[in-house]
Design a protein around this motif. Sequence first.
Motif, PDB file in Angstrom:
ATOM      1  N   ASN A  71       0.698   5.223   4.157  1.00 28.61           N
ATOM      2  CA  ASN A  71       0.106   4.067   3.495  1.00 28.61           C
ATOM      3  C   ASN A  71       0.507   3.997   2.020  1.00 28.61           C
ATOM      4  O   ASN A  71       0.733   2.904   1.474  1.00 28.61           O
ATOM      5  CB  ASN A  71      -1.413   4.100   3.631  1.00 28.61           C
ATOM      6  CG  ASN A  71      -1.870   3.794   5.043  1.00 28.61           C
ATOM      7  OD1 ASN A  71      -1.180   3.120   5.802  1.00 28.61           O
ATOM      8  ND2 ASN A  71      -3.044   4.302   5.411  1.00 28.61           N
ATOM      9  N   THR A  72       0.595   5.155   1.376  1.00 28.75           N
ATOM     10  CA  THR A  72       1.038   5.183  -0.017  1.00 28.75           C
ATOM     11  C   THR A  72       2.477   4.703  -0.139  1.00 28.75           C
ATOM     12  O   THR A  72       2.802   3.872  -0.994  1.00 28.75           O
ATOM     13  CB  THR A  72       0.903   6.611  -0.576  1.00 28.75           C
ATOM     14  OG1 THR A  72      -0.482   6.960  -0.651  1.00 28.75           O
ATOM     15  CG2 THR A  72       1.515   6.710  -1.964  1.00 28.75           C
ATOM     16  N   LYS A 212       2.695   6.226  -8.197  1.00 26.12           N
ATOM     17  CA  LYS A 212       1.473   6.891  -8.645  1.00 26.12           C
ATOM     18  C   LYS A 212       0.288   5.933  -8.695  1.00 26.12           C
ATOM     19  O   LYS A 212      -0.839   6.316  -8.370  1.00 26.12           O
ATOM     20  CB  LYS A 212       1.698   7.528 -10.015  1.00 26.12           C
ATOM     21  CG  LYS A 212       2.664   8.690 -10.025  1.00 26.12           C
ATOM     22  CD  LYS A 212       2.661   9.407 -11.354  1.00 26.12           C
ATOM     23  CE  LYS A 212       3.147   8.505 -12.463  1.00 26.12           C
ATOM     24  NZ  LYS A 212       3.226   9.224 -13.760  1.00 26.12           N
ATOM     25  N   THR A 214      -0.454   3.543  -6.827  1.00 26.61           N
ATOM     26  CA  THR A 214      -1.057   3.208  -5.532  1.00 26.61           C
ATOM     27  C   THR A 214      -2.349   3.988  -5.303  1.00 26.61           C
ATOM     28  O   THR A 214      -3.194   3.561  -4.513  1.00 26.61           O
ATOM     29  CB  THR A 214      -0.083   3.510  -4.392  1.00 26.61           C
ATOM     30  OG1 THR A 214       0.324   4.885  -4.448  1.00 26.61           O
ATOM     31  CG2 THR A 214       1.147   2.620  -4.469  1.00 26.61           C
ATOM     32  N   ALA A 215      -2.506   5.129  -5.997  1.00 26.09           N
ATOM     33  CA  ALA A 215      -3.733   5.920  -5.856  1.00 26.09           C
ATOM     34  C   ALA A 215      -4.951   5.172  -6.377  1.00 26.09           C
ATOM     35  O   ALA A 215      -6.090   5.498  -5.999  1.00 26.09           O
ATOM     36  CB  ALA A 215      -3.591   7.256  -6.590  1.00 26.09           C
ATOM     37  N   GLU A 224      -5.070   5.028   1.208  1.00 23.15           N
ATOM     38  CA  GLU A 224      -3.847   5.713   0.787  1.00 23.15           C
ATOM     39  C   GLU A 224      -4.091   7.223   0.782  1.00 23.15           C
ATOM     40  O   GLU A 224      -5.110   7.704   1.288  1.00 23.15           O
ATOM     41  CB  GLU A 224      -3.374   5.189  -0.567  1.00 23.15           C
ATOM     42  CG  GLU A 224      -4.450   5.017  -1.614  1.00 23.15           C
ATOM     43  CD  GLU A 224      -4.897   6.325  -2.187  1.00 23.15           C
ATOM     44  OE1 GLU A 224      -4.043   7.101  -2.632  1.00 23.15           O
ATOM     45  OE2 GLU A 224      -6.111   6.584  -2.189  1.00 23.15           O
ATOM     46  N   LEU A 225      -3.165   7.976   0.228  1.00 26.18           N
ATOM     47  CA  LEU A 225      -3.199   9.436   0.326  1.00 26.18           C
ATOM     48  C   LEU A 225      -4.458  10.024  -0.312  1.00 26.18           C
ATOM     49  O   LEU A 225      -5.083  10.932   0.251  1.00 26.18           O
ATOM     50  CB  LEU A 225      -1.944  10.014  -0.337  1.00 26.18           C
ATOM     51  CG  LEU A 225      -1.804  11.537  -0.314  1.00 26.18           C
ATOM     52  CD1 LEU A 225      -1.850  12.070   1.103  1.00 26.18           C
ATOM     53  CD2 LEU A 225      -0.510  11.951  -1.010  1.00 26.18           C
ATOM     54  N   PHE A 250       2.094  14.217  -3.991  1.00 28.03           N
ATOM     55  CA  PHE A 250       2.472  13.250  -5.025  1.00 28.03           C
ATOM     56  C   PHE A 250       3.562  13.814  -5.927  1.00 28.03           C
ATOM     57  O   PHE A 250       4.513  13.109  -6.301  1.00 28.03           O
ATOM     58  CB  PHE A 250       1.251  12.865  -5.866  1.00 28.03           C
ATOM     59  CG  PHE A 250       0.469  11.704  -5.324  1.00 28.03           C
ATOM     60  CD1 PHE A 250       1.012  10.429  -5.296  1.00 28.03           C
ATOM     61  CD2 PHE A 250      -0.818  11.881  -4.851  1.00 28.03           C
ATOM     62  CE1 PHE A 250       0.295   9.355  -4.794  1.00 28.03           C
ATOM     63  CE2 PHE A 250      -1.545  10.818  -4.342  1.00 28.03           C
ATOM     64  CZ  PHE A 250      -0.992   9.551  -4.316  1.00 28.03           C
TER      65      PHE A 250
END
Length: 327
Positions: A71-72, A212, A214-215, A224-225, A250
């Motif tokens: 997803n990330t 990054k 996306t977090a 996401e992650l 990451f």
Amino acid sequence: MSASVLFDAPGPKARTRHLILTVIGALLALAGLWVVIGKMRQAGQLEPALWEPFVTDKSVWVDYLLVGLWNTIKAALLSVVFAGLFGLLLGMGRLSENKWIRWPAGAIVEFFRAVPVLIMMIFLFFGYFAKAETLPADWRPLFAVVIALTLYNGSVIAELVRSGVHSLPKGQGEAGLSIGLTPQQTLRAIQLPQALTAMLPALIGQFVVVLKDTALGVQITYPELLTWAKTLGSSYGNTVPAYLVAALLFILLNYAMTKLATWVERRLKRRGTTAGKVTNAMPTIVQGGAEPGGPAAAGTRAAVAGAEETIESAIESAKERRNDPGW
């Protein structure tokens, strides 16, 4: 030792001072890491039972971490594509000769560069997408994340495009205008391709920022992650190890992107430097009556012989004219 345009090359004392400061910084970093590890040991976060699921239970990866990782990457890829297109259009708009295009493009760039990405995600999701019944529920957080990242990073890329074109020598634009191209044609055909090539490492660096950021989707329930790491920690009771593993993933992704940017930058620096070695030897030239492809010396001798014959013929003609009584 070479010097750059910004500072002189360090001397022996400066190099010694830099070495001492580097050693001190490394020791301070190791001391901080030792303190962190000690605190984690006291809190029981280094117990083998907390880390064992990452090795023995494949569902930790299949059902949690890999799902969040995909997803990330999905959100980052979509954001990179749309941000690149959006930034290219805005950058060309800011470089336009038409003020009715240049001024709105500049206002859009400055606005979205000033608004934090998280605020845009929250407004997009809770203000519209959370209530958009025409979209599947699983897509709503993704749309908010991608649009927010596109607007922000597209504005940054637009500035990269503008600065890249302005950094080119003025002769590039003047050459296009001198052959009859319009300013926009010169921008598209001559300046923009060179600017994009020159700023490609900076663009890849901006894509690392997209990955990054996306977090931040964890705040609007995008899975996401980081979200799946939080869920994993709650399920297995190992929140800190789950976050540490997510951080490691990451780091690996960002390191791969950074290495890619470094590789691209090195290739760009090597472009145009593959010409043959410089030599003082004269090229082979076909002159006079020499055969095609023959040595230059043969052609030169033939040319000299022809010139001598012409001179001798002229001298003989002049003598005959002097001896002719009618001359």
